[in-house]
Scaffold this motif. Structure first.
Motif: not given
Length: 144
Positions: A31-53
């Motif tokens: 991704l463009p550097q400026d975009f990455r800088n703004l999103a640096r505090d966002v946590i990324i999680r990988i899961e098989d499926f969304p939970d029921d809620e």
């Protein structure tokens, strides 16, 4: 499909969560550097499926309906500041729905993960679809 193509796929297995983490990291790095800088505090999680809620809240008919999700307070909603007790902004990528979608469409897996990732980050910034498409194009050209 040539014999070598079928040989290559015969023993292939679906990529696991660890491979998805690597693909998400590569998508973020492209991704463009400026975009990455703004999103640096966002946590990324990988899961098989969304939970029921989550499935119920998003009014999904099946667990395969949701490829990714941004949870939190985006910058567009004043989410640049974290308050005590507030959960961090998080992007979820759902492996099984992404694989299902990938199997039915003519798109690379890496390209699809980038698309979902950019779309979910776009929610953090309050971007339009056109803005997100431009970011994806820039990421693709930098990845070439």
């Amino acid at each position: 499909m040539s014999a070598s193509d079928s040989e290559r796929w015969r023993d292939a297995q679906a990529p696991g969560l660890d491979v998805f983490e690597d693909l998400a990291a590569a998508a973020f790095a492209a991704l463009p550097q400026d975009f990455r800088n703004l999103a640096r505090d966002v946590i990324i999680r990988i899961e098989d499926f969304p939970d029921d809620e989550t499935l119920e809240a998003m009014e999904c008919e099946t667990p395969f309906d949701l490829l990714g999700l941004f949870q939190g307070n985006g910058l567009a909603q004043g989410g640049g500041m974290v308050w005590t007790g507030q959960m961090p902004n998080t992007i979820f990528l759902y492996r099984r729905p992404i694989l299902d979608y990938w199997a039915d469409h003519e798109e690379t897996l890496g390209g699809l993960i980038t698309h979902v990732f950019v779309h979910e980050i776009g929610h953090h910034f309050g971007l339009s679809d056109e803005d997100m498409e431009a970011i994806e194009r820039q990421a693709e050209s930098e990845g070439d």
